[in-house]
Design a protein around this motif. Structure first.
Motif, PDB file in Angstrom:
ATOM      1  N   ILE A  81       0.887  -1.225   0.003  1.00  0.00           N
ATOM      2  CA  ILE A  81       0.104  -0.017  -0.173  1.00  0.00           C
ATOM      3  C   ILE A  81       0.946   0.956   0.117  1.00  0.00           C
ATOM      4  CG2 ILE A  81      -1.565   1.044   1.403  1.00  0.00           C
ATOM      5  CD1 ILE A  81      -2.393  -1.304   2.519  1.00  0.00           C
ATOM      6  N   ARG A  82       0.475   2.103  -0.910  1.00  0.00           N
ATOM      7  CA  ARG A  82       1.310   3.405  -0.969  1.00  0.00           C
ATOM      8  C   ARG A  82       0.328   4.292   0.550  1.00  0.00           C
ATOM      9  NH1 ARG A  82       4.481   4.538  -4.718  1.00  0.00           N
ATOM     10  NH2 ARG A  82       4.639   2.987  -6.356  1.00  0.00           N
ATOM     11  N   ALA A  83       0.940   3.924   1.604  1.00  0.00           N
ATOM     12  CA  ALA A  83       0.119   4.594   2.691  1.00  0.00           C
ATOM     13  C   ALA A  83       0.557   6.090   2.852  1.00  0.00           C
ATOM     14  CB  ALA A  83       0.941   3.899   3.962  1.00  0.00           C
ATOM     15  N   ARG A  84       1.704   6.440   2.695  1.00  0.00           N
ATOM     16  CA  ARG A  84       2.234   7.791   2.504  1.00  0.00           C
ATOM     17  C   ARG A  84       1.340   8.711   1.849  1.00  0.00           C
ATOM     18  NH1 ARG A  84       6.048  10.918   4.687  1.00  0.00           N
ATOM     19  NH2 ARG A  84       6.910  12.868   3.430  1.00  0.00           N
ATOM     20  N   GLU A  85       0.916   8.331   0.597  1.00  0.00           N
ATOM     21  CA  GLU A  85       0.155   8.906  -0.395  1.00  0.00           C
ATOM     22  C   GLU A  85      -1.299   9.180   0.209  1.00  0.00           C
ATOM     23  OE1 GLU A  85       0.176   7.534  -4.507  1.00  0.00           O
ATOM     24  OE2 GLU A  85       2.365   7.604  -4.277  1.00  0.00           O
ATOM     25  N   ILE A  86      -1.768   8.175   0.799  1.00  0.00           N
ATOM     26  CA  ILE A  86      -3.119   8.181   1.578  1.00  0.00           C
ATOM     27  C   ILE A  86      -3.293   8.996   2.518  1.00  0.00           C
ATOM     28  CG2 ILE A  86      -4.872   6.691   2.699  1.00  0.00           C
ATOM     29  CD1 ILE A  86      -3.809   4.390   1.071  1.00  0.00           C
ATOM     30  N   LEU A  87      -2.148   8.833   3.513  1.00  0.00           N
ATOM     31  CA  LEU A  87      -2.041   9.882   4.659  1.00  0.00           C
ATOM     32  C   LEU A  87      -1.747  11.397   4.279  1.00  0.00           C
ATOM     33  CD1 LEU A  87      -1.820  10.360   7.887  1.00  0.00           C
ATOM     34  CD2 LEU A  87       0.799  10.207   7.278  1.00  0.00           C
ATOM     35  N   LEU A  88      -1.124  11.695   3.227  1.00  0.00           N
ATOM     36  CA  LEU A  88      -1.027  13.278   2.753  1.00  0.00           C
ATOM     37  C   LEU A  88      -2.331  13.349   2.015  1.00  0.00           C
ATOM     38  CD1 LEU A  88       2.689  13.201   1.341  1.00  0.00           C
ATOM     39  CD2 LEU A  88       1.743  13.748   3.780  1.00  0.00           C
ATOM     40  N   GLU A  89      -3.095  12.638   1.587  1.00  0.00           N
ATOM     41  CA  GLU A  89      -4.333  12.980   0.754  1.00  0.00           C
ATOM     42  C   GLU A  89      -5.289  13.505   1.962  1.00  0.00           C
ATOM     43  OE1 GLU A  89      -7.776  11.100  -1.962  1.00  0.00           O
ATOM     44  OE2 GLU A  89      -5.707  10.301  -2.093  1.00  0.00           O
TER      45      GLU A  89
END
Length: 111
Positions: A81-89
């Protein structure tokens, strides 16, 4: 005593660093199937349970349970999972919602 306080602070710091790892820039997409976070944080959780003076607030306890459940599920299915992208979104959406609410409150105050 300050010794117990230091143990708690160290345990919380180690746990926070571990739990934050899936959101690190160089870890994307994060391979939850290969993670060992849950196992590695167990000792720190034991320290927190043993040394704490008061229990965590209900909201914090609930958040920890949900986060652990997400980690366990993602681990079991071997998710990457691209967890960083989700968190930043989510952070951007939250900031935009706060700004919209502030603007609406200002407009109501001047109306």
């Amino acid at each position: 005593s300050s010794r117990e306080w230091c143990k708690m602070l160290d345990a919380h710091t180690r746990a926070a660093v571990l739990v934050g790892r899936p959101f690190a820039d160089g870890e994307q997409p994060y391979d939850f199937g290969k993670q060992t976070i849950s196992k590695r944080v167990t000792g720190d959780v034991q320290t927190m349970l043993r040394e704490r003076l008061t229990p965590p607030r209900k909201e914090i306890y609930s958040l920890h349970r949900r986060l652990n459940g997400c980690f366990q599920l993602a681990s079991r299915v071997g998710a990457r999972i691209r967890a960083r992208e989700i968190l930043l979104e989510i952070e951007r959406d939250h900031e935009a919602a706060e700004q919209a609410a502030e603007l609406a409150a200002e407009e109501q105050a001047t109306a």
